[in-house]
Write an enzyme that holds these catalytic residues in place. Structure first.
Site, PDB file in Angstrom:
ATOM      1  N   GLY A  14       0.784  -1.228   0.000  1.00 43.57           N
ATOM      2  CA  GLY A  14       0.000   0.000   0.000  1.00 43.57           C
ATOM      3  C   GLY A  14       0.814   1.275   0.000  1.00 43.57           C
ATOM      4  O   GLY A  14       0.562   2.170   0.811  1.00 43.57           O
ATOM      5  N   SER A  15       1.766   1.429  -0.931  1.00 43.68           N
ATOM      6  CA  SER A  15       2.542   2.677  -0.949  1.00 43.68           C
ATOM      7  C   SER A  15       1.677   3.843  -1.424  1.00 43.68           C
ATOM      8  O   SER A  15       1.803   4.962  -0.922  1.00 43.68           O
ATOM      9  CB  SER A  15       3.789   2.526  -1.825  1.00 43.68           C
ATOM     10  OG  SER A  15       3.446   2.385  -3.186  1.00 43.68           O
ATOM     11  N   ASN A  16       0.782   3.625  -2.376  1.00 41.92           N
ATOM     12  CA  ASN A  16      -0.141   4.690  -2.753  1.00 41.92           C
ATOM     13  C   ASN A  16      -1.127   4.988  -1.634  1.00 41.92           C
ATOM     14  O   ASN A  16      -1.570   6.123  -1.471  1.00 41.92           O
ATOM     15  CB  ASN A  16      -0.890   4.322  -4.044  1.00 41.92           C
ATOM     16  CG  ASN A  16      -0.111   4.710  -5.279  1.00 41.92           C
ATOM     17  OD1 ASN A  16       0.173   5.881  -5.504  1.00 41.92           O
ATOM     18  ND2 ASN A  16       0.250   3.723  -6.082  1.00 41.92           N
ATOM     19  N   MET A  92      -5.504  -6.243  -6.191  1.00 42.76           N
ATOM     20  CA  MET A  92      -5.259  -7.175  -7.282  1.00 42.76           C
ATOM     21  C   MET A  92      -6.442  -8.106  -7.533  1.00 42.76           C
ATOM     22  O   MET A  92      -6.299  -9.322  -7.664  1.00 42.76           O
ATOM     23  CB  MET A  92      -3.988  -7.981  -7.003  1.00 42.76           C
ATOM     24  CG  MET A  92      -2.754  -7.135  -6.761  1.00 42.76           C
ATOM     25  SD  MET A  92      -2.396  -6.000  -8.132  1.00 42.76           S
ATOM     26  CE  MET A  92      -1.870  -7.168  -9.386  1.00 42.76           C
ATOM     27  N   ARG A  93      -7.637  -7.522  -7.610  1.00 43.14           N
ATOM     28  CA  ARG A  93      -8.843  -8.281  -7.938  1.00 43.14           C
ATOM     29  C   ARG A  93      -9.644  -7.510  -8.966  1.00 43.14           C
ATOM     30  O   ARG A  93      -9.802  -6.290  -8.842  1.00 43.14           O
ATOM     31  CB  ARG A  93      -9.716  -8.505  -6.691  1.00 43.14           C
ATOM     32  CG  ARG A  93      -9.032  -9.220  -5.541  1.00 43.14           C
ATOM     33  CD  ARG A  93      -8.811 -10.672  -5.828  1.00 43.14           C
ATOM     34  NE  ARG A  93     -10.064 -11.406  -6.040  1.00 43.14           N
ATOM     35  CZ  ARG A  93     -10.113 -12.676  -6.434  1.00 43.14           C
ATOM     36  NH1 ARG A  93      -8.999 -13.332  -6.690  1.00 43.14           N
ATOM     37  NH2 ARG A  93     -11.282 -13.274  -6.587  1.00 43.14           N
ATOM     38  N   ASN A 109      -8.858   4.350  -9.649  1.00 45.90           N
ATOM     39  CA  ASN A 109      -7.737   3.417  -9.659  1.00 45.90           C
ATOM     40  C   ASN A 109      -6.508   4.143 -10.195  1.00 45.90           C
ATOM     41  O   ASN A 109      -6.625   5.107 -10.966  1.00 45.90           O
ATOM     42  CB  ASN A 109      -8.055   2.218 -10.562  1.00 45.90           C
ATOM     43  CG  ASN A 109      -6.924   1.193 -10.580  1.00 45.90           C
ATOM     44  OD1 ASN A 109      -6.437   0.782  -9.527  1.00 45.90           O
ATOM     45  ND2 ASN A 109      -6.502   0.775 -11.766  1.00 45.90           N
ATOM     46  N   HIS A 111      -2.909   3.372 -12.274  1.00 46.97           N
ATOM     47  CA  HIS A 111      -2.297   2.355 -13.128  1.00 46.97           C
ATOM     48  C   HIS A 111      -0.908   2.828 -13.563  1.00 46.97           C
ATOM     49  O   HIS A 111      -0.745   3.992 -13.954  1.00 46.97           O
ATOM     50  CB  HIS A 111      -3.174   2.105 -14.358  1.00 46.97           C
ATOM     51  CG  HIS A 111      -2.638   1.035 -15.263  1.00 46.97           C
ATOM     52  ND1 HIS A 111      -2.627  -0.300 -14.916  1.00 46.97           N
ATOM     53  CD2 HIS A 111      -2.078   1.114 -16.502  1.00 46.97           C
ATOM     54  CE1 HIS A 111      -2.102  -1.002 -15.894  1.00 46.97           C
ATOM     55  NE2 HIS A 111      -1.748  -0.169 -16.865  1.00 46.97           N
ATOM     56  N   ALA A 143     -14.056   1.279 -14.673  1.00 46.85           N
ATOM     57  CA  ALA A 143     -15.101   0.754 -15.549  1.00 46.85           C
ATOM     58  C   ALA A 143     -15.071  -0.774 -15.461  1.00 46.85           C
ATOM     59  O   ALA A 143     -14.109  -1.349 -14.946  1.00 46.85           O
ATOM     60  CB  ALA A 143     -14.858   1.216 -16.990  1.00 46.85           C
TER      61      ALA A 143
END
Length: 223
Positions: A14-16, A92-93, A109, A111, A143
Site C-alpha cells: 500500500g505505498s499509494n 489485485m482483484r 484506480n 495504473h 469501468a
C-alpha cells in the site's frame, strides 16, 4: 466542510495508500480516509494503516465460491463504515459489473502506464521492450473493463537509456504518489465532472508537469 468518506482497497504494502492517507491528514483535504480494506488478511499495508490511525478490515477472497459472493461481503463492510468513495491502491482483484455498477463514478484506480497504452500487468517491462521514450502513470475512474474508464490525471515519465524495469518502476511510482492525491482532491471537491469518457476540469499535461517534480530525477529508495 463535509469530507468524502473514502475507503482504500489494497492487496499488498500500500505505498499509494500511504500517499493518500498523508494527503488526507490535512483538514482542508476534501476526503477523509475512513477505512483501509484488503482481500488479504496478511497484507502489510493493513498494519501501516492501523498505525496511522485508520480503521482496517480484511475480506479474504479465498473463502468465497465466486467473485460476486466476495464483493457482496466487501459491500457490507463498506456500508457498515458509511463509505461514499473508493480508491484502489494495488488491489489485485477484478470487479464484476455488479460491483462496478454500484460504485460507478465513485471509484478511482491508479495504473502504472499512460492509458490506454499498456493495460494489465508488467507495464514497465513491456514499455522497455517496445522502446518507448515516454512512460508514466494514470489515475482513472473504474469501468467494468480492465484498466478502462475516464482519465482524471496522468504524469509522464521519460524513459532513460540506462533504465531497467526496476528503475523505471521506481520513478513511475513517485509520480503515482503525487497524482493520486491530486486526483482524489479534484474529484472529492467537485472540481471535475465526467462527460462520456472524458473528465472535464482536470489539469492538462502541462499543468500537471508544473505540479509534480521532475519525473527524470532519481527516486528515493523504496522499501
Amino acid at each position: 466542510m463535509t469530507r468524502l468518506r473514502t475507503a482504500i482497497l489494497i492487496s499488498g504494502r500500500g505505498s499509494n495508500m500511504d500517499a493518500l492517507i498523508a494527503a488526507a491528514k490535512d483538514p482542508s483535504f476534501p476526503a477523509e480516509i475512513a477505512l483501509v480494506l484488503s482481500n488479504r488478511p496478511d497484507a502489510p499495508g493493513l498494519a501501516k494503516a492501523k498505525a496511522a490511525g485508520v480503521a482496517t478490515a480484511a475480506v479474504d477472497h479465498k473463502i468465497y465460491a465466486g467473485r460476486e459472493e466476495f464483493e457482496r461481503s466487501v459491500q457490507i463492510v463498506l456500508e457498515t463504515y458509511r463509505i461514499q468513495f473508493i480508491c484502489l491502491a494495488g488491489f489485485m482483484r477484478m470487479f464484476t459489473p455488479w460491483f462496478v455498477g454500484r460504485w460507478g463514478g465513485r471509484m478511482l484506480n491508479v495504473h502504472p502506464a499512460l492509458l490506454p497504452a499498456y493495460r494489465g500487468l508488467d507495464t514497465h517491462e513491456r514499455a522497455l521492450a517496445d522502446g518507448v521514450k515516454i512512460h508514466g502513470a494514470t489515475v482513472h475512474f473504474v469501468a467494468p473493463e480492465m484498466d478502462e474508464g475516464p482519465i482524471v490525471a496522468q504524469a509522464a515519465v521519460p524513459v532513460l537509456d540506462e533504465d531497467t524495469p526496476q528503475t523505471l518502476a521506481a520513478r513511475v511510482l513517485m509520480q503515482e504518489h503525487l497524482i493520486y492525491p491530486m486526483a482524489l482532491r479534484l474529484v472529492a471537491s467537485g472540481a471535475v465532472r465526467v462527460e462520456g469518457n472524458r473528465v472535464l476540469g482536470a489539469p492538462t499535461a502541462q499543468e500537471t508537469a508544473l505540479i509534480v517534480p521532475d519525473a527524470a530525477a532519481a527516486p528515493r529508495r523504496i522499501s
